[in-house]
Scaffold this motif. Structure first.
Motif, PDB file in Angstrom:
ATOM      1  N   GLN B 120       0.825  -1.212   0.000  1.00  0.00           N
ATOM      2  CA  GLN B 120       0.000   0.000   0.000  1.00  0.00           C
ATOM      3  C   GLN B 120       0.857   1.259   0.000  1.00  0.00           C
ATOM      4  O   GLN B 120       0.529   2.245  -0.654  1.00  0.00           O
ATOM      5  CB  GLN B 120      -0.935  -0.008   1.216  1.00  0.00           C
ATOM      6  N   GLU B 123       2.069   1.692  -3.482  1.00  0.00           N
ATOM      7  CA  GLU B 123       1.005   2.091  -4.411  1.00  0.00           C
ATOM      8  C   GLU B 123       0.546   3.530  -4.222  1.00  0.00           C
ATOM      9  O   GLU B 123      -0.104   4.100  -5.098  1.00  0.00           O
ATOM     10  CB  GLU B 123      -0.215   1.176  -4.226  1.00  0.00           C
ATOM     11  N   LEU B 124       0.872   4.098  -3.059  1.00  0.00           N
ATOM     12  CA  LEU B 124       0.291   5.395  -2.706  1.00  0.00           C
ATOM     13  C   LEU B 124       0.547   6.474  -3.761  1.00  0.00           C
ATOM     14  O   LEU B 124      -0.372   7.192  -4.167  1.00  0.00           O
ATOM     15  CB  LEU B 124       0.845   5.844  -1.350  1.00  0.00           C
ATOM     16  N   GLU B 127      -1.637   5.978  -6.711  1.00  0.00           N
ATOM     17  CA  GLU B 127      -3.025   6.362  -6.459  1.00  0.00           C
ATOM     18  C   GLU B 127      -3.186   7.855  -6.608  1.00  0.00           C
ATOM     19  O   GLU B 127      -4.166   8.343  -7.159  1.00  0.00           O
ATOM     20  CB  GLU B 127      -3.433   5.948  -5.045  1.00  0.00           C
ATOM     21  N   ARG B 136      -1.761  -0.329 -11.420  1.00  0.00           N
ATOM     22  CA  ARG B 136      -1.129   0.101 -10.188  1.00  0.00           C
ATOM     23  C   ARG B 136      -0.491  -1.090  -9.474  1.00  0.00           C
ATOM     24  O   ARG B 136       0.673  -1.079  -9.100  1.00  0.00           O
ATOM     25  CB  ARG B 136      -2.225   0.706  -9.317  1.00  0.00           C
ATOM     26  N   ARG B 137      -1.295  -2.146  -9.331  1.00  0.00           N
ATOM     27  CA  ARG B 137      -0.805  -3.333  -8.662  1.00  0.00           C
ATOM     28  C   ARG B 137       0.399  -3.903  -9.403  1.00  0.00           C
ATOM     29  O   ARG B 137       1.414  -4.277  -8.825  1.00  0.00           O
ATOM     30  CB  ARG B 137      -1.955  -4.354  -8.600  1.00  0.00           C
ATOM     31  N   LEU B 141       4.110  -4.163  -7.744  1.00  0.00           N
ATOM     32  CA  LEU B 141       4.765  -5.450  -7.529  1.00  0.00           C
ATOM     33  C   LEU B 141       6.105  -5.496  -8.249  1.00  0.00           C
ATOM     34  O   LEU B 141       7.080  -6.051  -7.744  1.00  0.00           O
ATOM     35  CB  LEU B 141       3.856  -6.587  -7.988  1.00  0.00           C
ATOM     36  N   GLU B 153       5.275  -7.955   0.842  1.00  0.00           N
ATOM     37  CA  GLU B 153       4.231  -7.047   0.378  1.00  0.00           C
ATOM     38  C   GLU B 153       3.212  -6.699   1.450  1.00  0.00           C
ATOM     39  O   GLU B 153       2.746  -5.577   1.534  1.00  0.00           O
ATOM     40  CB  GLU B 153       3.480  -7.658  -0.818  1.00  0.00           C
ATOM     41  N   SER B 154       2.855  -7.708   2.271  1.00  0.00           N
ATOM     42  CA  SER B 154       1.769  -7.434   3.214  1.00  0.00           C
ATOM     43  C   SER B 154       2.278  -7.109   4.607  1.00  0.00           C
ATOM     44  O   SER B 154       1.508  -7.015   5.543  1.00  0.00           O
ATOM     45  CB  SER B 154       0.823  -8.624   3.261  1.00  0.00           C
ATOM     46  N   ARG B 172       8.885   2.993  -3.347  1.00  0.00           N
ATOM     47  CA  ARG B 172       7.802   3.962  -3.441  1.00  0.00           C
ATOM     48  C   ARG B 172       8.182   5.104  -4.380  1.00  0.00           C
ATOM     49  O   ARG B 172       7.343   5.620  -5.113  1.00  0.00           O
ATOM     50  CB  ARG B 172       7.500   4.506  -2.040  1.00  0.00           C
TER      51      ARG B 172
END
Ligand SMILES: Nc1ncnc2c1ncn2[C@@H]1O[C@H](COP(=O)(O)OP(=O)(O)O)[C@@H](O)[C@H]1O
Ligand SMILES: [Mg+2]
Lengths: 577, 453
Positions: B120, B123-124, B127, B136-137, B141, B153-154, B172
């Motif tokens: 996340q 991805e910010l 977004e 985006r995903r 990745l 990732e999580s 990022r």
């Protein structure tokens, strides 16, 4: 958190319900039914209240408890919405901030129960002949007891967002709207939730006090635990009061277990710290929901909506938008803004003066002020007594981690428990032994608020660094020296926080605590609380306004001259670590 | 899932095409950029003075200078986070008024959102650009894969080590495929080994052309780091900050720290940075009352005596090469400068051309017992640090022999920023206490002559 799960779990498995789903679904559906049911009742016409008056049959208590709880829920929702808007505007706009923050500070010290008079009239006129008006007045009373500290907390969090995160969101081109939902709100979350919990605790007191209101010759009795108790008092029914206490006890436990614990456990991820801490809050309720498959799948669309919502292209007014720091803002606008503020303040002062001076004489002001001093003395003495009692006990408990872990929730529970439900028990006692009401009604003021001192002191003592304690014992510091040099400085900031809350609460409680009755027996203690209460009952608005104004002034002065300096001292000199 | 290199392949192709086109036009161009910050009493603190700077595609540029010289401020002007007070800063020919497109930043403190997972967080930025979720995903990745975060990732940032967190910071920034990557001391919050791994990983990716970026501007106070990674080093002078020198580094990657050419370059930069003493406010003539405005960096007296002892002992015997000393004592270049400067100020040592030499007094100090050391230290403080003399004189003259700290803070703030005044005051207190020149009470914030009991 959910994204990774979507990717790894095969789809079919996600949607097949498991045992936990059944339990959780029943809980969810039950909650929805109750909410709808409670909501239906509020649209009834007012005459319905007369047709089916509150009765003392204990079988009705669950229903009353539901109505009371619904009011609380509605109020907390309103408070949250208010908080988001007010805090965001105050934090983002310098000019708004100049007005909004002092305003909030004063609003915080307005005695809410004195205020009830006006709000009831206002809301009843808004929905003439409908229960909704009275309901809203009650919700509004709770709202005014909850909103301010939540708003303060959020405002302060937004102002203190770490600079690097702020720069990161700017340099990655987050829009102000995205920034608010992705940075400001999550960062403010832990403080907001803690304050919401505190607010809820205070709220029970007000919901109970505002369900049965008499203004002049109108009496509105909303079905709920508060009016149940009011009726029990009128009928001198001690057993009914016992039932009400029991119900409230269960309601608060349910509220804590079903709502707040899950939220606190969930919000743990928002805590702003860089290392994982071992002490993670837990909630069986949240675990239950995390174990359900279908319900979690149901929550995915919600998180998607949430994400889409925060990514909306919302244009904020220019005043709230961030700009690269480019030197001094326009002086002309500042000047205009100050003139506007000054003019409206002047006008308000003029109107207030006109209103009060036509209805009141200087001697009224003197009377009210003297009453104020009496109540002030009461609050001061009570806080001192509570301090003498609870500080040693709190320290003793706090230094024993095992014990503190068990006592802390109890203290928090006691703070949440609406003490006004227990007032009748005291009154019966006073009447029975023919005690002096001026003295013996006083403890009621602090009955519900002393626990704030206790649990803050416990928290302070628990947080006391063990190396400092060991150092103290290796220097053979004992007895009073140990208290003065080691422990008291360590817990001081915590104590002050608790004492501020307790004293604010006591002022508010004075309006219901300085007058008490049991059937036809009425007890009155001289003071500003009883002054406001009796003016309210007589429908004498100018004196209500005067009483509230004086209480506002006294509370504000007390905060500024005593608590603030103490707090600042504690923060500056004694904060550990 | 497409592999990382495949996902970036198209970006690379694009880069190369664009590279040719944009080679005439500079990515960043700054002319005569000044920036000052308000300090007390209506005066301004000039942090950047007339900085000229050009960044073209295809280079790693290092901004090397001591802390407080305004490097971060310059970086933030380029990032569009701070506006220059005067002069113009352009990105691709357009004046920078808000964060420009195509510039991404890596922070010293990582600046990760603790409530978002690694994925996340990465991805910010996408977004914010409104990239559609599938794309985006995929890009996120790919960036995570590229930067060596596979499998995390999580995870939440607080579950990661410092090095892994900074990798998230890189991912990022890279995922938005910026033209220019800004890095503000990206390795200085990491331990030595982790930092080195991350540096070499980054240089390798850059050399292999796998980074979806055109240029890098990195701020550092670490000379070796600059020489290791950069194609061009801009040496910053302080007070006010300006570009004092530009050094081209032609060595091919990967560079070897032990390579004589590498060592020689590092030494010459050390020398350059010590040769130019900062033009401090204080004239060195020592007339009482004039040198009060000198900023005293807080250096503990313990560290100072330790350093003197080390210098006096073999193998140095009173004379040491700064880089050698820094690496033996595990100091950053910046810290060793501060220490050397403090010793020079006290006339216990002499700094020149990257060398630190003990003076006669310094040698004497090393051989003394504690009490005698304190006496000597006190003597040097009074003689060579005007503000210490001032404090002592004020205390002597006042009948009560006490003075509130505010008395001196106000005077200091006439010459320096509030922060500097605070630090100077802290230094005054700690040196004065060690030398037993005066006592200081933290609670009442007062200086006094009485010895603390
Ligand atoms: N927002 C600000 N307000 C006031 N002073 C600042 C601000 N930002 C930086 N400074 C001052 O500018 C000087 C240079 O800071 P900085 O650019 O962070 O230096 P560096 O990154 O080289 O260490 C410092 O003295 C600092 O105190
Ligand atoms: Mg910096």
């Amino acid at each position: 958190m959910t994204l990774q799960d979507i990717r790894t779990a095969p789809l079919g498995q996600v949607l097949r319900p498991n045992v936990w789903d059944v339990v959780a679904i029943i809980l969810v559906i039950g909650a929805m039914v109750l909410i709808v049911y409670g909501g239906e009742q509020t649209t009834e016409p007012l005459s319905e209240l007369q047709a089916s008056p509150v009765s003392l049959d204990p079988a009705n208590l669950p229903l009353y408890a539901l109505r009371t709880t619904m009011r609380m829920l509605l109020a907390i929702v309103c408070s949250t919405i208010f908080t988001f808007v007010y805090a965001a505007v105050a934090a983002k706009s310098r000019r708004a901030e100049i007005v909004l923050i002092p305003l909030l500070d004063i609003l915080q010290s307005v005695p809410i129960l004195g205020f009830l008079t006006f709000t009831v009239v206002f809301f009843m006129n808004l929905f003439p002949g409908r229960v909704l008006g009275a309901e809203l007045a009650c919700v509004f009373a709770i709202f005014t007891s909850q909103a301010w500290n939540m708003t303060f907390s959020m405002y302060q969090s937004i102002r203190n967002v770490p600079k690097d995160l702020e720069e990161a969101s700017q340099s990655f081109h987050l829009s102000p709207w995205q920034r608010f939902w992705r940075l400001d709100v999550p960062f403010a979350m832990p403080g907001l939730i803690w304050n919401a919990m505190m607010s809820m605790s205070g709220g029970w007191f007000f919901v109970v006090a505002s369900e049965a209101i008499t203004v002049g010759n109108t009496t509105v009795t909303l079905p709920g635990i508060g009016s149940y108790v009011a009726l029990a008092i009128e009928n001198r029914n001690l057993a009914a009061i016992g039932f009400a206490l029991l119900t409230m006890f269960l309601v608060i436990i349910a509220y804590d277990q079903l709502l707040f614990r899950p939220i606190v456990a969930w919000a743990d991820k928002f805590r702003f710290e860089q290392t994982a801490s071992g002490n993670v809050p837990e909630s069986w309720m949240l675990d239950l929901f995390r174990r359900t498959r279908a319900l979690r799948a149901l929550s995915y669309p919600f998180s998607a909506i949430n994400r889409a919502f925060s990514n909306l292209h919302v244009q904020l007014p220019a005043a709230l938008r961030w700009q690269a720091d480019r030197g001094a803002p326009s002086r002309v606008f500042d000047a205009i803004w100050f003139v506007v503020i000054g003019a409206s303040t002047g006008y308000a002062a003029w109107r207030a003066y006109l209103y009060l001076s036509t209805n009141l004489s200087p001697s009224d002001v003197a009377t009210a002020f003297v009453s104020g001093l009496v109540t002030l003395a009461r609050v001061a003495v009570l806080i001192a007594l509570a301090t003498l009692l609870w500080v040693p006990i709190g320290v003793w408990i706090g230094l024993r981690p095992k014990l503190a872990e068990r006592i802390q929730p109890l203290a928090q529970f006691l703070a949440a428990f609406p003490a006004n439900l227990a007032f009748p028990v005291f009154v019966v006692f006073i009447v029975h032994f023919h005690l002096n009401a001026n003295i013996w009604l006083s403890p009621l003021m602090i009955l519900g608020t002393q626990w704030y001192i206790l649990f803050n002191v416990i928290a302070g003592a628990s947080a006391f660094p063990s190396d400092l304690r060991e150092a103290a014992s290796s220097f053979h510091l004992r007895g009073w020296r140990w208290w003065i040099k080691v422990v008291l400085p360590g817990i001081f900031p915590y104590y002050v926080t608790g004492a501020i809350t307790a004293s604010g609460g006591s002022w508010n409680a004075s309006i219901v605590a300085e007058v008490a009755s049991w059937g036809d027996t009425h007890l009155t203690a001289k003071g500003l609380g009883s002054y406001i209460a009796s003016a309210t009952e007589a429908g004498d608005y100018p004196r209500v306004v005067l009483g509230i104004a004086i209480m506002c002034v006294l509370v504000t002065l007390f905060n500024r001259l005593v608590w603030r300096p103490l707090y600042a001292f504690g923060e500056r000199r004694l904060r550990l670590g | 899932m497409p592999s990382a290199s495949a996902a970036f392949a198209s970006a690379d192709a694009g880069n190369i095409l664009m590279l040719d086109k944009s080679s005439e036009q500079a990515l960043i161009e700054m002319h005569g950029v000044c920036r000052s910050f308000p300090k007390g009493r209506g005066e301004d603190l000039l942090v950047l003075e007339k900085v000229d700077l050009t960044i073209r595609a295809g280079e790693i540029v290092g901004l090397l200078g001591r802390s407080g010289s305004g490097k971060s401020t310059l970086l933030r002007i380029i990032a569009g986070l701070v506006a220059p007070s005067s002069g113009d800063a352009k990105c691709r020919g357009e004046t920078i008024i808000s964060p420009p497109n195509g510039i991404a930043m890596v922070f010293q403190s990582f600046a990760l959102f603790p409530w978002l997972t690694v994925l996340q967080n990465v991805e910010l930025g996408l977004e914010a650009l409104g990239v559609e979720s599938g794309e985006r995903r995929k890009r996120a990745l790919a960036a995570i894969d590229l930067i060596g975060l596979d499998g995390f990732e999580s995870a939440f940032p607080k579950e990661l080590s410092g090095g892994m967190r900074q990798r998230v910071g890189f991912a990022r920034a890279l995922v938005v495929h910026p033209d220019l990557l800004l890095m503000d001391e990206p390795f200085s919050a990491l331990d030595v080994l982790t930092a080195e791994t991350l540096r070499t990983d980054l240089v390798d990716l850059w050399v292999e052309g796998r980074l979806p970026i055109k240029s890098v501007l990195m701020v550092t106070h670490n000379i070796e780091e600059a020489v290791l990674m950069c194609d061009r080093i801009l040496v910053f002078s302080s007070n006010p900050g300006r570009v004092a020198a530009e050094i081209k580094v032609d060595m091919p990657h990967p560079r070897n720290r032990l390579d004589p050419a590498f060592r020689q370059l590092v030494d010459s930069i050390y020398a350059r940075m010590t040769k130019r003493p900062e033009p401090k406010v204080m004239p060195l003539d020592g007339i009482p009352g004039t040198g009060v405005g000198m900023v005293l960096r807080h250096v503990s007296s313990n560290v100072l005596s330790g350093l003197i002892e080390t210098l006096a002992a073999p193998p140095y015997d009173g004379h040491a090469d700064l880089p050698v000393l820094a690496s033996q004592l595990q100091f950053e270049a910046d810290e060793i400068f501060h220490l050397g400067e403090s010793l020079q100020l006290l006339r216990f040592a002499q700094l020149s051309e990257g060398d630190l030499t003990l003076t006669e007094a310094g040698r004497r100090f090393a051989n003394l017992e504690t009490d005698a050391r304190k006496k000597l230290f006190a003597q040097h403080l009074i003689d060579h640090v005007p503000v210490m003399g001032l404090v002592r004189r004020v205390l002597d003259e006042r009948p009560s022999h006490t003075a509130p700290a505010a008395r001196f803070r106000n005077e200091l703030e006439d010459y320096m920023s509030e922060e500097d005044a605070d630090e100077t005051l802290k230094t005054i207190v700690s040196w004065g206490r060690y030398a037993e020149l005066f006592a200081y009470d933290e609670h009442s914030e007062t200086f006094s002559l009485e010895n603390p009991g």
